[in-house]
Design a protein around this motif. Structure first.
Motif, PDB file in Angstrom:
ATOM      1  N   ASP A   1       1.223 -12.740  31.115  1.00  0.00           N
ATOM      2  CA  ASP A   1      -0.049 -13.469  31.165  1.00  0.00           C
ATOM      3  C   ASP A   1      -0.074 -14.574  30.112  1.00  0.00           C
ATOM      4  OD1 ASP A   1      -1.345 -11.815  33.189  1.00  0.00           O
ATOM      5  OD2 ASP A   1      -1.387 -10.259  31.663  1.00  0.00           O
TER       6      ASP A   1
ATOM      7  N   GLN B   1      -4.726  -9.950  25.377  1.00  0.00           N
ATOM      8  CA  GLN B   1      -5.692  -8.882  25.197  1.00  0.00           C
ATOM      9  C   GLN B   1      -5.097  -7.567  25.671  1.00  0.00           C
ATOM     10  OE1 GLN B   1      -9.567  -9.685  26.870  1.00  0.00           O
ATOM     11  NE2 GLN B   1      -9.444 -11.878  26.428  1.00  0.00           N
TER      12      GLN B   1
ATOM     13  N   ARG C   1       2.036 -13.832  35.567  1.00  0.00           N
ATOM     14  CA  ARG C   1       0.942 -12.935  35.210  1.00  0.00           C
ATOM     15  C   ARG C   1       1.193 -11.530  35.761  1.00  0.00           C
ATOM     16  NH1 ARG C   1      -1.740 -17.837  35.793  1.00  0.00           N
ATOM     17  NH2 ARG C   1      -2.877 -18.428  33.893  1.00  0.00           N
ATOM     18  N   GLY C   2       0.870 -10.544  34.957  1.00  0.00           N
ATOM     19  CA  GLY C   2       1.047  -9.152  35.365  1.00  0.00           C
ATOM     20  C   GLY C   2       2.437  -8.609  35.133  1.00  0.00           C
TER      21      GLY C   2
ATOM     22  N   HIS D   1      -3.612  -6.590  29.274  1.00  0.00           N
ATOM     23  CA  HIS D   1      -2.873  -7.703  29.876  1.00  0.00           C
ATOM     24  C   HIS D   1      -1.389  -7.497  29.598  1.00  0.00           C
ATOM     25  CE1 HIS D   1      -6.527 -10.693  29.986  1.00  0.00           C
ATOM     26  NE2 HIS D   1      -6.769  -9.539  30.583  1.00  0.00           N
ATOM     27  N   HIS D   2      -0.569  -8.433  30.070  1.00  0.00           N
ATOM     28  CA  HIS D   2       0.870  -8.349  29.895  1.00  0.00           C
ATOM     29  C   HIS D   2       1.393  -9.596  29.183  1.00  0.00           C
ATOM     30  CE1 HIS D   2       0.200  -5.361  33.051  1.00  0.00           C
ATOM     31  NE2 HIS D   2       1.374  -4.842  32.739  1.00  0.00           N
TER      32      HIS D   2
ATOM     33  N   ALA E   1      -5.280 -15.236  26.405  1.00  0.00           N
ATOM     34  CA  ALA E   1      -4.723 -14.309  27.406  1.00  0.00           C
ATOM     35  C   ALA E   1      -4.157 -13.043  26.779  1.00  0.00           C
ATOM     36  CB  ALA E   1      -3.626 -15.020  28.203  1.00  0.00           C
TER      37      ALA E   1
END
Length: 266
Positions: A152, A145, A193-194, A148-149, A143
């Motif tokens: 994530d 990358q 996520r996010g 992304h955050h 996750a």
């Protein structure tokens, strides 16, 4: 928050430091058996790091609540989640697990990695804890990358472990890493996520799930370092240092030599 993006040359220097940490963990692993003390393991690690031209970054690390850390590794046995202090009074027994966390400063950059080892014959339920914790680390790395955050990573680790009945320690996190062992941002093993810091190419972070077999509640021992589970059930800890890329993250540390020695993957 100060986040330092690394150049390709700096990432390669960080790889050197982290590969040395991986080799140090493997050297320690060669000596993990019933009857060995955690202080013996610490001396092996320090000698190996220094013999390879590096400095053990944990040794003398300041503690706002007590004395500086006395060891070159954190050796956390069974219900000790992290920051276990090496001691000649802690003798490994058949069926124990011991998390060995190690840091080294080489050519101006830091390496940081942790592996939880089995001592002799370990029960199947404890092996499952180790297997799930390590797998959650790799899922978290997937996750991680650019674009992304941090959230994530955290939610990926949290969901994978909690869906299998395990607890996620909240008070301790992963972190940025570079010229300093601990840099921004914090990298929790839980989240949404996010949310959280945006990940960018060139960021280097240490992802380190700390997972409990029972309750996630923790306490601290009188040494003011060792963090333990409140219910005294086992905990596992695995850690890799990675570089963020536009696609798949670049894992700078390595478990390859450890797993070759083990002859099996947990």
């Amino acid at each position: 928050m100060n986040i330092f993006l690394k150049t390709e040359d700096e990432i390669e220097l960080m790889r050197d430091a982290n590969l040395l940490v991986g080799k140090t963990l493997a050297e320690v692993g060669r000596h993990i058996r019933p009857g060995v003390t955690t202080l013996q393991l610490d001396r092996i690690a320090e000698a190996f790091i220094r013999d390879n031209g590096a400095v053990p970054t944990f040794k003398g690390f300041p503690n706002p609540y007590g004395s500086p850390f006395p060891g070159s590794i954190c050796s956390s046995v069974n219900d000790v989640v992290v920051h276990g202090v090496p001691s000649d009074e802690v003798v490994l027994k058949d069926g124990d697990i011991v998390s060995v966390d190690c840091g080294a400063l080489l050519q101006g950059f830091n390496g940081d990695s942790c592996y939880t080892f089995c001592v002799g014959e370990v029960s199947d339920d404890v092996k499952r804890l180790l297997r799930v914790t390590k797998e959650s680390l790799y899922r978290g790395i997937e996750a991680a990358q650019a674009g992304h955050h941090v959230g994530d990573i955290g939610q990926t680790v949290q969901d994978y472990c909690q869906e299998r009945g395990y607890g996620i320690v909240r008070e301790l996190t992963g972190h940025g890493i570079g010229r300093e062992m601990h840099e921004d941002p914090l990298v929790p093993n839980y989240g949404r996520r996010g949310s959280g810091t945006l990940l960018k190419a060139g960021m280097c972070i240490a992802i380190e799930p700390m997972v409990t077999m029972g309750s996630r509640e923790i306490g601290i021992l009188p040494d003011r370092w060792s963090i333990v589970t409140r219910d005294h059930r086992p905990a596992a800890h695995f850690e890799h240092t990675i570089a963020i890329r536009a696609g798949k993250a670049d894992i700078l540390s390595s478990f390859d030599e450890i797993e070759h020695l083990e002859g099996q993957n947990f």
